[in-house]
Design a protein around this motif. Structure first.
Motif, PDB file in Angstrom:
ATOM      1  N   VAL A 201     -13.414 -39.250 -31.100  1.00 27.93           N
ATOM      2  CA  VAL A 201     -13.551 -39.906 -32.405  1.00 27.93           C
ATOM      3  C   VAL A 201     -13.829 -41.396 -32.257  1.00 27.93           C
ATOM      4  CG1 VAL A 201     -12.317 -40.567 -34.511  1.00 27.93           C
ATOM      5  CG2 VAL A 201     -12.199 -38.214 -33.688  1.00 27.93           C
ATOM      6  N   THR A 202     -13.057 -42.078 -31.417  1.00 25.61           N
ATOM      7  CA  THR A 202     -13.208 -43.529 -31.313  1.00 25.61           C
ATOM      8  C   THR A 202     -14.536 -43.921 -30.661  1.00 25.61           C
ATOM      9  OG1 THR A 202     -11.926 -43.508 -29.257  1.00 25.61           O
ATOM     10  CG2 THR A 202     -10.734 -43.988 -31.289  1.00 25.61           C
ATOM     11  N   ASP A 203     -15.097 -43.050 -29.828  1.00 25.08           N
ATOM     12  CA  ASP A 203     -16.389 -43.325 -29.199  1.00 25.08           C
ATOM     13  C   ASP A 203     -17.563 -43.028 -30.129  1.00 25.08           C
ATOM     14  OD1 ASP A 203     -15.283 -44.141 -26.777  1.00 25.08           O
ATOM     15  OD2 ASP A 203     -15.228 -42.092 -26.010  1.00 25.08           O
ATOM     16  N   TYR A 204     -17.404 -42.040 -30.994  1.00 31.38           N
ATOM     17  CA  TYR A 204     -18.526 -41.541 -31.772  1.00 31.38           C
ATOM     18  C   TYR A 204     -18.659 -42.149 -33.160  1.00 31.38           C
ATOM     19  CZ  TYR A 204     -19.258 -37.733 -28.370  1.00 31.38           C
ATOM     20  OH  TYR A 204     -19.528 -36.997 -27.240  1.00 31.38           O
ATOM     21  N   PHE A 205     -17.555 -42.530 -33.795  1.00 35.49           N
ATOM     22  CA  PHE A 205     -17.603 -42.883 -35.222  1.00 35.49           C
ATOM     23  C   PHE A 205     -17.045 -44.278 -35.487  1.00 35.49           C
ATOM     24  CE2 PHE A 205     -16.965 -38.268 -34.817  1.00 35.49           C
ATOM     25  CZ  PHE A 205     -18.157 -37.836 -35.369  1.00 35.49           C
ATOM     26  N   ASP A 206     -17.718 -45.004 -36.382  1.00 40.41           N
ATOM     27  CA  ASP A 206     -17.193 -46.321 -36.757  1.00 40.41           C
ATOM     28  C   ASP A 206     -16.199 -46.223 -37.914  1.00 40.41           C
ATOM     29  OD1 ASP A 206     -19.132 -45.677 -38.620  1.00 40.41           O
ATOM     30  OD2 ASP A 206     -20.072 -47.641 -38.649  1.00 40.41           O
ATOM     31  N   HIS A 207     -16.233 -45.086 -38.628  1.00 41.41           N
ATOM     32  CA  HIS A 207     -15.257 -44.826 -39.674  1.00 41.41           C
ATOM     33  C   HIS A 207     -14.700 -43.407 -39.497  1.00 41.41           C
ATOM     34  CE1 HIS A 207     -17.146 -48.351 -41.447  1.00 41.41           C
ATOM     35  NE2 HIS A 207     -16.147 -48.425 -42.300  1.00 41.41           N
ATOM     36  N   VAL A 208     -13.489 -43.203 -39.987  1.00 41.08           N
ATOM     37  CA  VAL A 208     -12.889 -41.878 -39.898  1.00 41.08           C
ATOM     38  C   VAL A 208     -12.153 -41.572 -41.197  1.00 41.08           C
ATOM     39  CG1 VAL A 208     -10.773 -42.761 -38.790  1.00 41.08           C
ATOM     40  CG2 VAL A 208     -11.407 -40.352 -38.508  1.00 41.08           C
ATOM     41  N   LEU A 209     -12.260 -40.304 -41.622  1.00 42.82           N
ATOM     42  CA  LEU A 209     -11.557 -39.814 -42.809  1.00 42.82           C
ATOM     43  C   LEU A 209     -10.586 -38.738 -42.355  1.00 42.82           C
ATOM     44  CD1 LEU A 209     -11.386 -39.610 -46.002  1.00 42.82           C
ATOM     45  CD2 LEU A 209     -13.044 -37.762 -45.801  1.00 42.82           C
ATOM     46  N   PHE A 210      -9.281 -39.021 -42.459  1.00 47.23           N
ATOM     47  CA  PHE A 210      -8.259 -38.028 -42.152  1.00 47.23           C
ATOM     48  C   PHE A 210      -8.021 -37.185 -43.398  1.00 47.23           C
ATOM     49  CE2 PHE A 210      -7.114 -41.134 -38.854  1.00 47.23           C
ATOM     50  CZ  PHE A 210      -6.919 -40.291 -37.764  1.00 47.23           C
ATOM     51  N   LEU A 211      -8.184 -35.860 -43.267  1.00 50.70           N
ATOM     52  CA  LEU A 211      -8.071 -34.972 -44.414  1.00 50.70           C
ATOM     53  C   LEU A 211      -7.145 -33.804 -44.107  1.00 50.70           C
ATOM     54  CD1 LEU A 211      -9.396 -34.438 -47.296  1.00 50.70           C
ATOM     55  CD2 LEU A 211     -10.881 -32.824 -46.099  1.00 50.70           C
ATOM     56  N   ASN A 212      -6.221 -33.545 -45.008  1.00 55.67           N
ATOM     57  CA  ASN A 212      -5.414 -32.326 -44.952  1.00 55.67           C
ATOM     58  C   ASN A 212      -5.049 -31.938 -46.384  1.00 55.67           C
ATOM     59  OD1 ASN A 212      -3.849 -30.136 -44.353  1.00 55.67           O
ATOM     60  ND2 ASN A 212      -2.552 -31.176 -42.870  1.00 55.67           N
ATOM     61  N   GLY A 213      -6.044 -31.368 -47.078  1.00 58.83           N
ATOM     62  CA  GLY A 213      -5.876 -31.058 -48.501  1.00 58.83           C
ATOM     63  C   GLY A 213      -6.096 -32.272 -49.380  1.00 58.83           C
ATOM     64  N   LYS A 214      -5.657 -33.405 -48.910  1.00 54.35           N
ATOM     65  CA  LYS A 214      -5.880 -34.688 -49.570  1.00 54.35           C
ATOM     66  C   LYS A 214      -6.199 -35.723 -48.503  1.00 54.35           C
ATOM     67  CE  LYS A 214      -0.902 -35.614 -49.578  1.00 54.35           C
ATOM     68  NZ  LYS A 214       0.266 -35.920 -50.434  1.00 54.35           N
ATOM     69  N   VAL A 215      -6.654 -36.866 -48.929  1.00 53.51           N
ATOM     70  CA  VAL A 215      -6.996 -37.918 -47.979  1.00 53.51           C
ATOM     71  C   VAL A 215      -5.712 -38.549 -47.457  1.00 53.51           C
ATOM     72  CG1 VAL A 215      -8.137 -40.134 -47.653  1.00 53.51           C
ATOM     73  CG2 VAL A 215      -9.224 -38.374 -49.056  1.00 53.51           C
ATOM     74  N   ILE A 216      -5.521 -38.483 -46.144  1.00 49.71           N
ATOM     75  CA  ILE A 216      -4.351 -39.105 -45.513  1.00 49.71           C
ATOM     76  C   ILE A 216      -4.650 -40.565 -45.216  1.00 49.71           C
ATOM     77  CG2 ILE A 216      -2.728 -38.978 -43.607  1.00 49.71           C
ATOM     78  CD1 ILE A 216      -2.716 -36.519 -45.473  1.00 49.71           C
ATOM     79  N   ALA A 217      -5.851 -40.816 -44.706  1.00 49.30           N
ATOM     80  CA  ALA A 217      -6.277 -42.191 -44.424  1.00 49.30           C
ATOM     81  C   ALA A 217      -7.792 -42.210 -44.314  1.00 49.30           C
ATOM     82  CB  ALA A 217      -5.642 -42.701 -43.129  1.00 49.30           C
ATOM     83  N   HIS A 218      -8.372 -43.363 -44.600  1.00 54.79           N
ATOM     84  CA  HIS A 218      -9.831 -43.501 -44.500  1.00 54.79           C
ATOM     85  C   HIS A 218     -10.170 -44.961 -44.276  1.00 54.79           C
ATOM     86  CE1 HIS A 218     -13.919 -44.021 -46.579  1.00 54.79           C
ATOM     87  NE2 HIS A 218     -14.144 -43.434 -45.417  1.00 54.79           N
ATOM     88  N   GLY A 219     -11.032 -45.222 -43.305  1.00 51.55           N
ATOM     89  CA  GLY A 219     -11.431 -46.597 -43.067  1.00 51.55           C
ATOM     90  C   GLY A 219     -12.025 -46.787 -41.692  1.00 51.55           C
ATOM     91  N   ASN A 220     -12.119 -48.033 -41.272  1.00 59.97           N
ATOM     92  CA  ASN A 220     -12.639 -48.370 -39.963  1.00 59.97           C
ATOM     93  C   ASN A 220     -11.811 -47.681 -38.877  1.00 59.97           C
ATOM     94  OD1 ASN A 220     -12.750 -50.142 -37.419  1.00 59.97           O
ATOM     95  ND2 ASN A 220     -14.464 -50.917 -38.636  1.00 59.97           N
ATOM     96  N   THR A 221     -12.498 -47.042 -37.949  1.00 61.41           N
ATOM     97  CA  THR A 221     -11.811 -46.264 -36.912  1.00 61.41           C
ATOM     98  C   THR A 221     -10.804 -47.109 -36.149  1.00 61.41           C
ATOM     99  OG1 THR A 221     -13.787 -44.892 -36.670  1.00 61.41           O
ATOM    100  CG2 THR A 221     -12.158 -44.747 -34.916  1.00 61.41           C
TER     101      THR A 221
END
Length: 253
Positions: A201-221
């Protein structure tokens, strides 16, 4: 935010009366490469399908550059999970890629030589030009995934959604796909990718969306890919291990 490429507001969705997504809200800025991560059954694929009007939303709204999907769908590319595609359909790789242009050609019209050339160039970009006339059922899983990515590329969309494009592919295909995705980002395209490998994840994406039914966190990796957010998203199904100077995430689902 007016300049958001994607704005998802309070989206909920269900399957057979089971709530899969609940109150999902986030915004994505143009020119970003976002990984969507979460455990099995977290609603990652459902989120993409709901955003693209392939699955009904119970609540909420989704806009792309402040427009509903129906008004902007020609500017959006989508690569579904490989397992959801009928690979026995009697067509070759070049025809599959050409299908990505039907929004421009029209379903009842024949593709021109120019359209075929554009499709062939997209295949070439994915290293698949020598397989242009090969039946898709005769291609390996990695080759099939390259063809589907070429079909999305030929659209020259502004926003791309990809559902597990790296699942089950060889290392060379994975690197080829990520090179293309990073090139799209550099061109100002907006890309969202359902991703299963926490290690990359940290190598491939500049942003990440943590999802488990709802958004847990979203933003700059660099800011949100933390032990705390992983624990909130996956519960006890991950291990955070320090190996040398790096932290390595092991999924134990």
């Amino acid at each position: 935010m007016k300049d958001a490429a994607i704005h998802v507001e309070n989206v909920s969705a269900s399957y057979r009366k089971n709530t899969v997504l609940e109150g999902v809200t986030f915004q994505v800025q143009p020119g970003s490469l976002t990984g969507i991560v979460g455990p099995n059954g977290a609603g990652k694929s459902t989120l993409l399908k709901t955003m693209l009007c392939l699955h009904p939303a119970l609540t909420g709204s989704v806009t792309f550059f402040n427009q509903p999907f129906k008004k902007i769908k020609k500017r959006i590319g989508y690569v579904p999970q490989r397992g959801s595609v009928d690979w026995d359909f009697p067509t070759n790789a070049l025809d599959v890629v050409t299908m990505g242009l039907y929004g421009q050609i029209g379903w009842l019209k024949r593709p021109s030589k120019e359209h075929k050339q554009r499709a062939w160039e997209a295949l070439k970009k994915m290293g698949m030009e020598e397989f242009a006339n090969r039946q898709i059922s005769q291609l390996s899983g990695g080759q099939q995934q390259r063809v589907f990515l070429a079909r999305a590329l030929v659209q020259d969309a502004d926003i791309y959604f990809m559902d597990e494009p790296l699942a089950g592919v060889d290392a060379a295909t994975e690197q080829a796909i990520m090179t293309i995705l990073k090139e799209l980002k550099m061109k100002g395209k907006t890309v969202m990718v359902v991703h299963h490998d926490l290690q990359t994840v940290t190598d491939y994406f500049d942003h990440v969306l943590f999802l488990n039914g709802k958004v847990i966190a979203h933003g700059n990796t660099n800011h949100v890919f933390t032990k705390e957010n992983l624990a909130k998203t996956y519960g006890g199904s991950i291990q955070w291990v320090k190996e040398g100077s790096q932290h390595v995430v092991h999924s134990i689902e």
